[in-house]
Design a protein around this motif. Structure first.
Motif, PDB file in Angstrom:
ATOM      1  N   GLY A  58       0.792  -1.221   0.000  1.00 32.81           N
ATOM      2  CA  GLY A  58       0.000   0.000   0.000  1.00 32.81           C
ATOM      3  C   GLY A  58       0.819   1.264   0.000  1.00 32.81           C
ATOM      4  N   SER A  59       1.981   1.235  -0.670  1.00 29.37           N
ATOM      5  CA  SER A  59       2.850   2.404  -0.712  1.00 29.37           C
ATOM      6  C   SER A  59       3.383   2.609  -2.122  1.00 29.37           C
ATOM      7  CB  SER A  59       4.030   2.237   0.253  1.00 29.37           C
ATOM      8  OG  SER A  59       4.866   1.163  -0.156  1.00 29.37           O
ATOM      9  N   ILE A  60       3.941   3.784  -2.360  1.00 25.77           N
ATOM     10  CA  ILE A  60       4.632   4.081  -3.610  1.00 25.77           C
ATOM     11  C   ILE A  60       6.113   4.215  -3.276  1.00 25.77           C
ATOM     12  CG2 ILE A  60       4.866   5.623  -5.585  1.00 25.77           C
ATOM     13  CD1 ILE A  60       2.013   6.489  -5.202  1.00 25.77           C
ATOM     14  N   TYR A  61       6.904   3.313  -3.828  1.00 25.78           N
ATOM     15  CA  TYR A  61       8.325   3.227  -3.505  1.00 25.78           C
ATOM     16  C   TYR A  61       9.144   3.632  -4.720  1.00 25.78           C
ATOM     17  CZ  TYR A  61      12.757   1.112  -1.967  1.00 25.78           C
ATOM     18  OH  TYR A  61      14.061   0.892  -1.612  1.00 25.78           O
ATOM     19  N   GLY A  62      10.057   4.555  -4.525  1.00 24.19           N
ATOM     20  CA  GLY A  62      10.941   4.992  -5.595  1.00 24.19           C
ATOM     21  C   GLY A  62      12.303   4.338  -5.470  1.00 24.19           C
ATOM     22  N   ASN A  87      16.023   9.587 -11.991  1.00 27.56           N
ATOM     23  CA  ASN A  87      15.718  10.991 -11.770  1.00 27.56           C
ATOM     24  C   ASN A  87      14.952  11.154 -10.461  1.00 27.56           C
ATOM     25  OD1 ASN A  87      14.908  13.649 -11.834  1.00 27.56           O
ATOM     26  ND2 ASN A  87      14.299  13.619 -13.987  1.00 27.56           N
ATOM     27  N   LEU A  88      15.635  11.599  -9.428  1.00 32.23           N
ATOM     28  CA  LEU A  88      15.013  11.761  -8.123  1.00 32.23           C
ATOM     29  C   LEU A  88      13.946  12.846  -8.130  1.00 32.23           C
ATOM     30  CD1 LEU A  88      15.050  10.732  -5.246  1.00 32.23           C
ATOM     31  CD2 LEU A  88      16.868  12.364  -4.735  1.00 32.23           C
ATOM     32  N   ARG A  89      14.139  13.894  -8.916  1.00 34.90           N
ATOM     33  CA  ARG A  89      13.149  14.978  -8.970  1.00 34.90           C
ATOM     34  C   ARG A  89      11.797  14.465  -9.440  1.00 34.90           C
ATOM     35  NH1 ARG A  89      17.699  17.174 -11.486  1.00 34.90           N
ATOM     36  NH2 ARG A  89      18.814  18.734 -10.258  1.00 34.90           N
ATOM     37  N   GLU A  90      11.813  13.445 -10.295  1.00 36.12           N
ATOM     38  CA  GLU A  90      10.595  12.891 -10.859  1.00 36.12           C
ATOM     39  C   GLU A  90       9.739  12.197  -9.802  1.00 36.12           C
ATOM     40  OE1 GLU A  90      10.471  11.428 -15.262  1.00 36.12           O
ATOM     41  OE2 GLU A  90      11.041   9.757 -13.985  1.00 36.12           O
ATOM     42  N   LEU A  91      10.372  11.765  -8.715  1.00 36.12           N
ATOM     43  CA  LEU A  91       9.684  10.970  -7.706  1.00 36.12           C
ATOM     44  C   LEU A  91       9.315  11.764  -6.458  1.00 36.12           C
ATOM     45  CD1 LEU A  91      12.015   7.828  -7.842  1.00 36.12           C
ATOM     46  CD2 LEU A  91       9.964   8.276  -9.189  1.00 36.12           C
ATOM     47  N   GLU A  92       9.775  12.979  -6.378  1.00 39.21           N
ATOM     48  CA  GLU A  92       9.714  13.737  -5.128  1.00 39.21           C
ATOM     49  C   GLU A  92       8.307  13.880  -4.563  1.00 39.21           C
ATOM     50  OE1 GLU A  92      11.405  17.849  -3.152  1.00 39.21           O
ATOM     51  OE2 GLU A  92      11.860  17.377  -5.229  1.00 39.21           O
TER      52      GLU A  92
END
Length: 299
Positions: free
Chosen positions: A27-31, A186-191
């Motif tokens: 139940g989470s969104i993991y980057g 791209n970390l910015r994409e997941l922020e």
């Protein structure tokens, strides 16, 4: 719960993953962030049951995925390199996937085809790169998997469609309890999307934190003094970064916001304000604290 313990995968004599261990809550969104070749795609393929681990194990709710149809029925893997049957239309691909996934929803498929600006009756090989990515996302969402694996999910999508996909993913997690894992460089994409982010480098997880926890305890401060101040004047603060341009000072400090501002205000600034840190800035300082050069890992 997704669990990887000592997960190792070789290709010839090259280890794509080297004893990777991680736990991803349901139940989470993991980057999953890392440079090209860090092992992100290999991890997703192992979780999807495409590859068999050479060492260690990866499991969903205690059941390993390789050659396990019951677990695979709960997982949809959307690879970076898209694949469709030759000359197939969206509707033909939908009929194929409806026979694979017990949770397939034809109603949702029709809804997604209206929501996205796409023509389901056209051959997919006539679509642009961005439209093909949209087609793949529509099929993935219509399968309604418990676990959705996205490799470079937003590649080729324009900003409007990216925003739409983010919204739908967040709704799936909130309403269905789905788990979404997004691999990206791209970390910015997941922020603004992920609950938790991990940095994968050299086949191992170097760093993994909840985003809310990451952003607590770090503050960027802009302030001005006349006469100008030097770094030594801020010795009472736990400074991670200090930049001075004449009377204007930009600094990043660790600690409680009220305590940091109180100490600076006691120095008589012309003005002082806090500015939100980006997730990338937080990661840079956290990675440096554990002895890694962030720029050499992700760029």
């Amino acid at each position: 719960m997704i669990e990887a313990n000592g997960l190792t995968k070789y290709f010839d004599d090259i280890a794509a993953l080297k004893g990777m261990t991680t736990r991803i809550p349901a139940g989470s969104i993991y980057g999953l962030v890392g440079s090209n070749g860090a092992g992100k795609s290999t991890f997703l393929r192992l979780l999807a049951g495409v590859y068999r681990p050479d060492e260690g194990a990866i499991a969903v709710d205690g059941a390993e995925t390789y050659e396990n149809p019951a677990v695979k029925d709960r997982i949809f893997f959307l690879a970076d390199e898209l694949y469709f049957f030759q000359n197939a239309t969206m509707d033909q691909m939908a009929r194929f996937y409806s026979g694979l996934y017990g949770s397939w929803s034809q109603e949702r498929y029709r809804q997604m085809c209206v929501t996205f600006p796409i023509h389901a009756e056209r051959k997919i090989n006539t679509f642009s790169k961005g439209m093909q990515r949209q087609a793949a996302i529509i099929l993935a969402l219509s399968a309604q998997p418990d676990i959705l694996l996205l490799d470079e999910a937003f590649d080729g999508l324009d900003p409007v469609i990216r925003g739409l996909v983010r919204k739908i993913l967040a709704e799936d997690v909130a309403q269905r309890g789905a788990t979404v894992i997004i691999a990206s460089h791209n970390l910015r994409e997941l922020e603004d999307l992920c609950d938790q982010v991990g940095v994968l480098h050299g086949g191992r997880i170097l760093f993994q934190r909840d985003i809310d926890d990451l952003k607590l305890g770090f503050f960027k401060v802009q302030c001005a003094f006349r006469p100008a101040k030097e770094r030594e004047d801020f010795a009472g603060l736990d400074l991670l970064q200090f930049e001075s341009r004449g009377s204007l000072i930009n600094l990043i400090a660790r600690g409680a916001r009220e305590e940091i501002l109180g100490k600076i205000e006691a120095m008589g600034p012309l003005f002082v304000e806090t500015v939100p840190l980006t997730l990338e800035e937080v990661f840079i300082h956290e990675m440096e604290a554990v002895g890694y050069d962030y720029s050499n890992i992700l760029f």
